[in-house]
Design an enzyme around this catalytic site. Structure first.
Site, PDB file in Angstrom:
ATOM      1  N   ARG A  66       0.829  -1.207   0.000  1.00  0.00           N
ATOM      2  CA  ARG A  66       0.000   0.000   0.000  1.00  0.00           C
ATOM      3  C   ARG A  66       0.862   1.255   0.000  1.00  0.00           C
ATOM      4  NH1 ARG A  66      -3.470   3.214   4.081  1.00  0.00           N
ATOM      5  NH2 ARG A  66      -5.353   3.745   2.912  1.00  0.00           N
TER       6      ARG A  66
ATOM      7  N   ALA B  93      -7.573   7.325  -0.755  1.00  0.00           N
ATOM      8  CA  ALA B  93      -7.341   5.891  -0.589  1.00  0.00           C
ATOM      9  C   ALA B  93      -8.228   5.423   0.552  1.00  0.00           C
ATOM     10  CB  ALA B  93      -5.870   5.635  -0.276  1.00  0.00           C
ATOM     11  N   SER B  94      -9.075   4.458   0.286  1.00  0.00           N
ATOM     12  CA  SER B  94     -10.069   4.024   1.266  1.00  0.00           C
ATOM     13  C   SER B  94      -9.412   3.411   2.497  1.00  0.00           C
ATOM     14  CB  SER B  94     -11.019   3.008   0.639  1.00  0.00           C
ATOM     15  OG  SER B  94     -11.700   3.560  -0.461  1.00  0.00           O
ATOM     16  N   GLN B  95     -10.149   3.426   3.600  1.00  0.00           N
ATOM     17  CA  GLN B  95      -9.671   2.839   4.842  1.00  0.00           C
ATOM     18  C   GLN B  95      -9.428   1.348   4.634  1.00  0.00           C
ATOM     19  OE1 GLN B  95     -11.439   4.529   8.391  1.00  0.00           O
ATOM     20  NE2 GLN B  95     -11.696   2.462   9.246  1.00  0.00           N
TER      21      GLN B  95
END
Length: 411
Positions: free
Chosen positions: A42, A76-78
């Site tokens: 990530r 950016a999503s959790q």
């Protein structure tokens, strides 16, 4: 640039996934998703974020909104949300997957990992800056075979259809007909769906004439650009209480906020139940049940300053379910119980109503609290039909009409 923390990125990834798995927010596991999130870096898709931030369980903004009072344009999503939505999607090796909302490209990389060498992934976004960023990150990290397109996600990508899996990483108020056409029968659609002020990640399975949910989980996403079916307005002269409702309620005159302008200054009626919750226990299931039984379900947000001018405390200042009828309103409330004052606090749930029908509306909310309490994790079934489906072909339940789809909510 990412900075060192003393722990390697691999260690940080494993710690993050371990924490997500331990929390287990949806009660369903998929070891392949765990492995994908332990493998795909990530931090490499967030090169400007420190490693601690890249592997914290939180969203990271990648494009701010020029309107300082608006939500970011892209983020950016959790990670725990990414995890459970991929579990809901149930990607198989060799699948053809379409993603709406390209973000950083990280989610598309996870999808590509899950589909394997024989699979195909297409991701799209309406913002060319976002797709350019995603393209750079995917290329830089060895995912050059992921297809990135710049367009309105509602149009889909027919040139690569039919798809086995479709996933939206933006909040949707409607389900475009193009998605029906491009999703194969037997395929799965996972979408953060918005209705009656709620937002839920809904996993649908595509059938011949409808889509039927088998998983409905709490989530929050930036709304998609171009769908504006939610309405809002203040209902008090001090502009401290804002009401949110849906376009179909507006059209059918179920909710007319101008009629509520004086309602909160009238006498109130409070009704209580014996249902209690702990300080971090969710009671959103009450809201879900209201949406499946009461057409006038909506939500309110309340500025805490409203308490100083006499408003009864809502259950949540930011998100409280409400019922409206003409010039009357009721909403969920809570208060701490006197039991076990030295232990963990408990709060009993109830409702407070204002206006001529306030007492009745409060009692109707309490009815759904009673229905929810013994089965707190029960999920509704959402069945989606094309917009031209006649009533006679719908399953039983509460019907919510959208421009492209008819939703039926059933417990």
């Amino acid at each position: 640039m990412n900075t060192t923390t003393g722990a390697s990125p691999e260690d940080l990834r494993n710690r993050l996934v371990d924490a997500i798995v331990k929390e287990d927010t949806i009660g369903v596991r998929d070891a392949r998703v765990d492995t994908a999130m332990r493998t795909v870096p990530r931090h490499a898709f967030l090169p400007d974020a420190p490693l601690e931030e890249a592997y914290a369980n939180k969203s990271v903004t990648i494009k701010e909104n020029p309107d300082v009072d608006a939500l970011p344009l892209s983020c950016a999503s959790q990670p725990d949300v990414v995890h459970f939505m991929l579990v809901q999607l149930a990607v198989r090796e060799g699948d053809n997957v379409f993603e709406i909302g390209a973000g950083t490209g990280y989610n598309a990389a996870l999808l590509k990992y899950l589909t394997g060498p024989s699979g195909h992934v297409t991701t799209c976004d309406i913002d060319p800056d976002v797709t350019a960023y995603a393209r750079r990150m995917l290329d830089a990290n060895g995912y050059g075979d992921v297809r990135v397109v710049t367009r309105d996600g509602a149009l889909g990508a027919p040139e690569s259809s039919p798809y086995d899996r479709v996933i939206a990483a933006v909040g949707m108020w409607d389900l475009p007909g193009t998605w029906w056409d491009q999703l194969a029968v037997g395929g799965r659609l996972v979408v953060p769906l918005r209705w009656r002020g709620l937002s839920r990640s809904v996993a649908f399975r595509r059938e011949e004439t409808r889509m039927r949910s088998d998983s409905v989980k709490m989530c929050g996403f930036l709304p998609v650009i171009g769908q504006d079916g939610e309405r809002n307005n203040y209902i008090d002269d001090n502009r401290l209480v804002r009401l949110y409702w849906d376009q179909d309620q507006d059209q059918d005159q179920d909710i007319a906020p101008e009629l509520l302008r004086d309602s909160l200054s009238r006498s109130k009626s409070v009704a209580w139940t014996n249902a209690t919750v702990g300080p971090v226990e969710s009671f959103d299931g009450v809201w879900l049940r209201l949406s499946a039984t009461e057409r006038q379900t909506c939500r309110i947000t309340v500025n805490p300053a409203a308490m100083e001018v006499g408003l009864h405390r809502p259950a949540s200042f930011a998100l409280s379910p409400a019922l409206v009828e003409g010039d009357s309103i009721a909403y969920l409330t809570l208060e701490r119980t006197a039991e076990n004052p030295d232990g963990e606090p408990r709060f009993r749930l109830g409702a407070v109503g204002y206006g001529p029908a306030g007492t009745d509306l409060a009692e109707r909310i309490c009815t759904q609290i009673h229905a929810w309490s013994p089965a707190r994790t029960a999920e509704p079934v959402l069945t989606a039909y094309p917009a031209d489906t006649p009533d006679s072909d719908l399953t039983d339940g509460a019907v919510i009409d959208r421009p492209s789809v008819r939703l039926v909510i059933t417990y």
